[in-house]
Design an enzyme around this catalytic site. Structure first.
Site, PDB file in Angstrom:
ATOM      1  N   ARG A  72      20.589  13.621   4.007  1.00 13.53           N
ATOM      2  CA  ARG A  72      21.000  13.650   5.430  1.00 13.53           C
ATOM      3  C   ARG A  72      19.982  14.359   6.334  1.00 13.53           C
ATOM      4  NH1 ARG A  72      25.933  14.714   2.837  1.00 13.53           N
ATOM      5  NH2 ARG A  72      27.172  12.818   2.665  1.00 13.53           N
ATOM      6  N   LYS A  77      10.726   7.783  16.828  1.00 16.34           N
ATOM      7  CA  LYS A  77      11.319   6.512  16.393  1.00 16.34           C
ATOM      8  C   LYS A  77      10.863   6.234  14.967  1.00 16.34           C
ATOM      9  CE  LYS A  77      11.993   3.891  20.652  1.00 16.34           C
ATOM     10  NZ  LYS A  77      11.580   2.707  21.428  1.00 16.34           N
ATOM     11  N   GLU A 129      -2.280  -0.162  22.683  1.00 14.41           N
ATOM     12  CA  GLU A 129      -1.256   0.830  23.077  1.00 14.41           C
ATOM     13  C   GLU A 129      -1.857   1.866  24.036  1.00 14.41           C
ATOM     14  OE1 GLU A 129       1.898   0.342  22.337  1.00 14.41           O
ATOM     15  OE2 GLU A 129       2.111  -0.453  20.305  1.00 14.41           O
ATOM     16  N   LYS A 175       3.170   9.812  26.812  1.00 11.84           N
ATOM     17  CA  LYS A 175       4.318   9.556  25.932  1.00 11.84           C
ATOM     18  C   LYS A 175       5.233  10.790  25.876  1.00 11.84           C
ATOM     19  CE  LYS A 175       6.166   7.401  21.965  1.00 11.84           C
ATOM     20  NZ  LYS A 175       6.066   6.485  20.870  1.00 11.84           N
ATOM     21  N   GLU A 208      16.099   6.569  24.502  1.00 10.64           N
ATOM     22  CA  GLU A 208      15.918   5.301  25.214  1.00 10.64           C
ATOM     23  C   GLU A 208      17.206   4.795  25.861  1.00 10.64           C
ATOM     24  OE1 GLU A 208      13.025   2.678  23.413  1.00 10.64           O
ATOM     25  OE2 GLU A 208      14.006   0.969  24.342  1.00 10.64           O
ATOM     26  N   ARG A 217      12.603   5.428  28.711  1.00 10.97           N
ATOM     27  CA  ARG A 217      11.722   5.242  27.544  1.00 10.97           C
ATOM     28  C   ARG A 217      11.397   3.773  27.286  1.00 10.97           C
ATOM     29  NH1 ARG A 217      11.647   8.366  21.717  1.00 10.97           N
ATOM     30  NH2 ARG A 217       9.978   7.099  20.852  1.00 10.97           N
ATOM     31  N   ASN A 227       7.822   0.020  26.069  1.00 10.16           N
ATOM     32  CA  ASN A 227       7.855  -1.278  25.386  1.00 10.16           C
ATOM     33  C   ASN A 227       7.200  -2.377  26.208  1.00 10.16           C
ATOM     34  OD1 ASN A 227       9.091  -0.931  22.818  1.00 10.16           O
ATOM     35  ND2 ASN A 227      10.952  -0.376  23.905  1.00 10.16           N
ATOM     36  N   HIS A 251       6.048  -5.547  24.570  1.00 12.79           N
ATOM     37  CA  HIS A 251       6.621  -5.598  23.221  1.00 12.79           C
ATOM     38  C   HIS A 251       7.650  -6.711  23.035  1.00 12.79           C
ATOM     39  CE1 HIS A 251       4.556  -1.814  22.927  1.00 12.79           C
ATOM     40  NE2 HIS A 251       5.001  -1.567  21.722  1.00 12.79           N
ATOM     41  N   HIS A 259       6.872  -8.721  19.968  1.00 10.95           N
ATOM     42  CA  HIS A 259       7.713  -8.776  18.763  1.00 10.95           C
ATOM     43  C   HIS A 259       8.021 -10.226  18.395  1.00 10.95           C
ATOM     44  CE1 HIS A 259       9.329  -4.364  19.156  1.00 10.95           C
ATOM     45  NE2 HIS A 259       8.102  -4.428  18.687  1.00 10.95           N
ATOM     46  N   HIS A 319       0.344  -5.537  14.889  1.00  6.75           N
ATOM     47  CA  HIS A 319       1.290  -5.147  15.936  1.00  6.75           C
ATOM     48  C   HIS A 319       0.556  -4.953  17.281  1.00  6.75           C
ATOM     49  CE1 HIS A 319       4.675  -3.173  17.873  1.00  6.75           C
ATOM     50  NE2 HIS A 319       3.880  -2.166  18.191  1.00  6.75           N
TER      51      HIS A 319
HETATM   52  P1  NAD Z   1      -0.618   0.189   9.829  1.00  9.25           P
HETATM   53  O1  NAD Z   1       0.190   1.358   9.537  1.00  9.25           O
HETATM   54  O2  NAD Z   1      -0.321  -1.070   9.111  1.00  9.25           O
HETATM   55  O3  NAD Z   1      -2.150   0.564   9.631  1.00  9.25           O
HETATM   56  C1  NAD Z   1      -3.109  -0.415   9.867  1.00  9.25           C
HETATM   57  C2  NAD Z   1      -4.056  -0.623   8.674  1.00  9.25           C
HETATM   58  O4  NAD Z   1      -5.019   0.407   8.670  1.00  9.25           O
HETATM   59  C3  NAD Z   1      -3.376  -0.581   7.324  1.00  9.25           C
HETATM   60  O5  NAD Z   1      -3.994  -1.500   6.478  1.00  9.25           O
HETATM   61  C4  NAD Z   1      -3.657   0.840   6.873  1.00  9.25           C
HETATM   62  O6  NAD Z   1      -3.606   0.986   5.486  1.00  9.25           O
HETATM   63  C5  NAD Z   1      -5.045   1.041   7.392  1.00  9.25           C
HETATM   64  N1  NAD Z   1      -5.453   2.414   7.655  1.00  9.25           N
HETATM   65  C6  NAD Z   1      -4.701   3.406   8.152  1.00  9.25           C
HETATM   66  N2  NAD Z   1      -5.478   4.460   8.398  1.00  9.25           N
HETATM   67  C7  NAD Z   1      -6.730   4.146   8.026  1.00  9.25           C
HETATM   68  C8  NAD Z   1      -7.957   4.820   8.060  1.00  9.25           C
HETATM   69  N3  NAD Z   1      -8.082   6.033   8.593  1.00  9.25           N
HETATM   70  N4  NAD Z   1      -9.056   4.191   7.569  1.00  9.25           N
HETATM   71  C9  NAD Z   1      -8.954   2.930   7.068  1.00  9.25           C
HETATM   72  N5  NAD Z   1      -7.822   2.218   7.054  1.00  9.25           N
HETATM   73  C10 NAD Z   1      -6.717   2.833   7.532  1.00  9.25           C
HETATM   74  O7  NAD Z   1      -0.529  -0.193  11.392  1.00  9.25           O
HETATM   75  P2  NAD Z   1      -0.521   0.673  12.717  1.00  9.25           P
HETATM   76  O8  NAD Z   1      -1.168  -0.174  13.735  1.00  9.25           O
HETATM   77  O9  NAD Z   1      -1.013   2.044  12.517  1.00  9.25           O
HETATM   78  O10 NAD Z   1       1.029   0.774  13.048  1.00  9.25           O
HETATM   79  C11 NAD Z   1       1.798  -0.359  13.309  1.00  9.25           C
HETATM   80  C12 NAD Z   1       3.227  -0.039  12.998  1.00  9.25           C
HETATM   81  O11 NAD Z   1       3.684   1.010  13.848  1.00  9.25           O
HETATM   82  C13 NAD Z   1       4.177  -1.191  13.216  1.00  9.25           C
HETATM   83  O12 NAD Z   1       5.064  -1.282  12.144  1.00  9.25           O
HETATM   84  C14 NAD Z   1       4.919  -0.825  14.480  1.00  9.25           C
HETATM   85  O13 NAD Z   1       6.208  -1.365  14.545  1.00  9.25           O
HETATM   86  C15 NAD Z   1       4.939   0.658  14.393  1.00  9.25           C
HETATM   87  N6  NAD Z   1       5.070   1.340  15.675  1.00  9.25           N
HETATM   88  C16 NAD Z   1       5.999   2.317  15.765  1.00  9.25           C
HETATM   89  C17 NAD Z   1       6.137   3.021  16.934  1.00  9.25           C
HETATM   90  C18 NAD Z   1       7.105   4.149  17.013  1.00  9.25           C
HETATM   91  O14 NAD Z   1       7.337   4.666  18.108  1.00  9.25           O
HETATM   92  N7  NAD Z   1       7.657   4.593  15.913  1.00  9.25           N
HETATM   93  C19 NAD Z   1       5.307   2.728  18.032  1.00  9.25           C
HETATM   94  C20 NAD Z   1       4.349   1.723  17.890  1.00  9.25           C
HETATM   95  C21 NAD Z   1       4.230   1.039  16.699  1.00  9.25           C
HETATM   96  N1  GLY Z   2       6.595   2.815  21.126  1.00 11.34           N
HETATM   97  C1  GLY Z   2       7.744   2.823  21.952  1.00 11.34           C
HETATM   98  C2  GLY Z   2       8.491   4.098  21.919  1.00 11.34           C
HETATM   99  O1  GLY Z   2       8.129   5.034  21.244  1.00 11.34           O
HETATM  100  O2  GLY Z   2       9.466   4.206  22.572  1.00 11.34           O
END
Ligand code: NAD
Ligand code: GLY
Length: 367
Positions: A122, A144, A186, A228, A238, A242, A246, A249, A253, A266
């Protein structure tokens, strides 16, 4: 480079984002964290060989038992099955409820590790160590967390804030160019929704950012996190403001789900989604064509696609509309979009279906 610190102000849950170099493998970066018998580093098969040992060594100075779980790499693994690997590691290693979970990787690792931390016993504390530009400017900040469902992206999850975020710009040196561009989507997002001066700064520094000049990256990460932090402090869950984060997005999406997760990154989908959201804003009379052109040119210069993919050969707009119904901003079956005006203000609103169809027709690649 001096380490910069940005505070996320949430009642009783304030935390800091540290931004700088030589941070992630320095035990001092974690000095304020609580003591614990166990820590679990969650990472993936790409990041582990690059950085896991160094983080393990740093954490071993303070923590008796440092475990690591290595997940398969890719958006397509952001699932229940992969999440279970984290729970397996926590349980098999006898991790108690004081265990600290460290997310070492991009947004996929961060979202999954955060969700696992939110639900294991939890809730156990967690720390974000983002290693992609996208994760440093967006996903690691704001709490998130979650996983995808085959019917919709990020549909299962929780709001759960980390204890700390450590953005080490050195880790961006190994990031593939395509991933750097995805992160820039972003970064660019924050200009049209909140800060025209920042938009202009990005335009003036896009070459330096693409060349990974440390000072340019530091400024981009810092300003993005400041914006942010300002948004999240006002609307953590949100209920209103917030949603402006998006921007791009809703269309993005749909692109990700329609093509299959992992086909477009993404950030690529968000970059292209911003072009469609601006086209919609223009058709709603909120921005002029020159502004849409200006931001589209910047998105393209950042190495991102600006023409959306065709998702159906029969009725492409209908396919987009179907996919966008699942968006979390939809209310009573009505899709709602983040639109912008020319003064860096963003709004969430519904739009006439005919107009949305026109935008999709105008912005999509023809087959
Ligand atoms: P990712 O986590 O898939 O990383 C991208 C690629 O880079 C992967 O292959 C990873 O292994 C590689 N990588 C990571 N760090 C590295 C480094 N230093 N050197 C070499 N390779 C490296 O993608 P991302 O773009 O970081 O994140 C996308 C994800 O984040 C999506 O799932 C999206 O929905 C999510 N997201 C979440 C929020 C949130 O607020 N929580 C906001 C935006 C996006
Ligand atoms: N990436 C959108 C949020 O954090 O709200």
């Amino acid at each position: 480079m001096n380490t910069q610190s940005i505070s996320i102000d949430l009642p009783g849950r304030n935390y800091d984002i540290a931004i700088g170099t030589a941070l992630f493998d320095n035990v001092l970066s974690y000095a304020q964290l609580p003591s614990a018998a166990h820590v679990l580093i969650v990472t993936n098969s790409t990041v582990a060989p690059l950085y896991a040992k160094r983080l393990e060594q740093a954490l071993s100075v303070r923590y008796a038992a440092v475990h690591t779980v290595v997940l398969p790499d890719g958006e397509e693994y952001k699932t229940w099955q992969t999440l279970n690997l984290i729970f397996d590691a926590l349980l098999k290693n006898g991790c108690d409820r004081k265990t600290l979970v460290f997310a070492l990787g991009g947004g996929v690792v961060g979202d999954m590790a955060g969700f696992a931390a939110a639900s294991y016993m939890r809730g156990v504390p967690f720390v974000q160590v983002p290693t992609t530009l996208l994760a440093q400017v967006d996903s690691s900040v704001g709490g998130k967390t979650g996983i995808n469902h085959p019917l919709g992206k990020n549909m299962i999850g929780a709001f759960y804030q980390p204890l700390k975020v450590v953005c080490d710009l050195d880790t961006l040196k190994t990031l593939p160019a395509r991933e750097l561009s995805a992160g820039l989507a972003e970064v660019i997002k924050y200009g049209p929704i909140a800060d025209l001066d920042f938009l202009q700064w990005i335009e003036e520094n896009i070459d330096a950012l693409l060349a990974r000049e440390p000072l340019a990256l530091a400024h981009a990460v810092r300003r993005s996190c400041e914006i942010k932090a300002w948004v999240v402090a006002q609307d953590e869950r949100e209920s209103g403001l917030r949603a402006i984060l998006n921007f791009g997005h809703t269309f993005g999406h749909a692109i990700e789900a329609g093509l299959g997760y992992g086909e477009w990154l993404h950030g690529e989908a968000v970059g292209c989604g911003m072009v469609l959201a601006m086209a919609l804003s223009h058709r709603l009379g909120l921005v002029d064509a020159a502004y849409v052109q200006r931001v589209t040119a910047l998105i393209e210069k950042a190495g991102l696609p600006v023409l959306a993919p065709c998702l159906s050969t029969t009725d492409n707009p209908a396919r987009y509309l179907e996919l966008m119904q699942i968006d979390k901003k939809a209310q009573d079956g009505e899709i709602r979009f983040v639109v912008i005006d020319g003064a860096a203000r963003a709004y969430v609103r519904a739009a006439p279906v005919a107009l949305v169809r026109e935008v999709i027709d105008a912005c999509c690649l023809r087959l």
